[in-house]
Design a protein around this motif. Structure first.
Motif: not given
Length: 313
Positions: A21-24, A57-62
């Protein structure tokens, strides 16, 4: 990907973050990719609300890793960040030792012999069993690795940076009573800063630097779309265009990505199909956090709405 295997490419990082859910943008994805490849922390700077904390948070979830967060503040010290002793447990064991002192010293015929026996017990009280790990030590002890988020490092005292240097460079820490403790699996470390104070050169040298500013309009539209399901393309474009115009004003706090997402959610909740003067006036407090900023923006609302409608017509 597995927990320990780094992403194969920058594109893979971009896709992995998007799956969480993180648009980088390319710059963010490149920094995360390099951080994994060379096992170096990332110092993420930029205004509040642009996605610095969300990146960790996104790195951890991914990657399927545990997220350990250390929120920094003035006066943060070793006991809250690294470790402290379990004093209640030490007192309990001291009482037990006191009750059993006769048995412990029963065969000690001299005072030096008795002191040596007590010294052995003293070492037990300052063993790993009596350590209460705080976030920094917890991160080093994770067998599968983790994402360590050191949030708002600029709010801590300059002295606290010295505590971090060994951890950031070698993923280890030296405790006076226990010696050196090295990471079982090196954590992915993200430090965030809102630039409230200048950070030391020693800390910056140990990190990759990443600045996240306000995103370009098309990227911000993608972010709003990913975080606000069901929003129409027309309303999404109007919202982002309006916010970009508001950011040109001289405000105390410019609206960030987090405010854009909140405003979009509110407008969808109110079943808005497009921006109109009354709707914007009623909800501008969601977008702007200071009354002075609202008063500065209000005279420009009609003109900004007119521009957004031309954009989507």
């Amino acid at each position: 990907m597995t927990e320990h295997q780094p992403a194969a490419s920058i594109d893979a990082v971009e896709q992995g973050l998007a799956s969480a859910g993180y648009i980088a943008n390319r710059q963010i994805a490149t920094a995360v990719y390099l951080s994994q490849q060379i096992e170096k922390p990332i110092l993420v700077e930029g205004p509040a609300g642009v996605g610095k904390t969300e990146l960790a948070k996104a790195i951890a979830a991914w990657r399927g890793l545990k997220l350990i967060r250390l929120q920094c503040y003035e006066g943060l010290d070793e006991a809250k960040a690294l470790y402290e002793w379990k004093y209640a447990k030490q007192l309990l064991y001291t009482q037990i030792l006191k009750d059993k002192l006769g048995e412990v010293l029963g065969d000690a015929e001299t005072l030096p012999a008795a002191l040596n026996k007590l010294h052995d017990f003293g070492d037990v009280f300052f063993s790993k069993e009596f350590v209460e790990p705080r976030p920094l030590l917890q991160a080093l002890e994770q067998p599968k690795g983790c994402v360590l988020l050191i949030d708002e490092i600029d709010k801590s005292d300059a002295e606290f940076e010295s505590l971090l240097l060994e951890i950031l460079s070698d993923f280890q820490v030296t405790l006076p009573e226990l010696g050196t403790i090295s990471a079982i699996a090196p954590p992915t470390v993200i430090l965030t800063s809102n630039s409230e104070r200048d950070l030391g050169d020693a800390l910056k040298r140990r990190c990759l630097h990443l600045h996240i500013g306000f995103p370009e309009q098309k990227l911000e539209e993608r972010i709003v779309e990913s975080r606000v399901p069901g929003i129409s393309q027309s309303l999404r474009r109007q919202i982002v265009s309006f916010i970009n115009d508001v950011r040109t004003l001289d405000l105390k706090k410019l609206p960030s990505v987090s405010e854009a997402i909140d405003w979009a959610r509110v407008l969808v909740l109110l079943q808005a199909s497009e921006l109109d003067h009354q709707m914007v006036k009623d909800t501008l407090n969601v977008l702007l956090k200071y009354e002075a900023d609202i008063e500065t923006t209000m005279p420009q609302v009609t003109a900004f709405i007119g521009k957004t409608r031309q954009l989507v017509s």
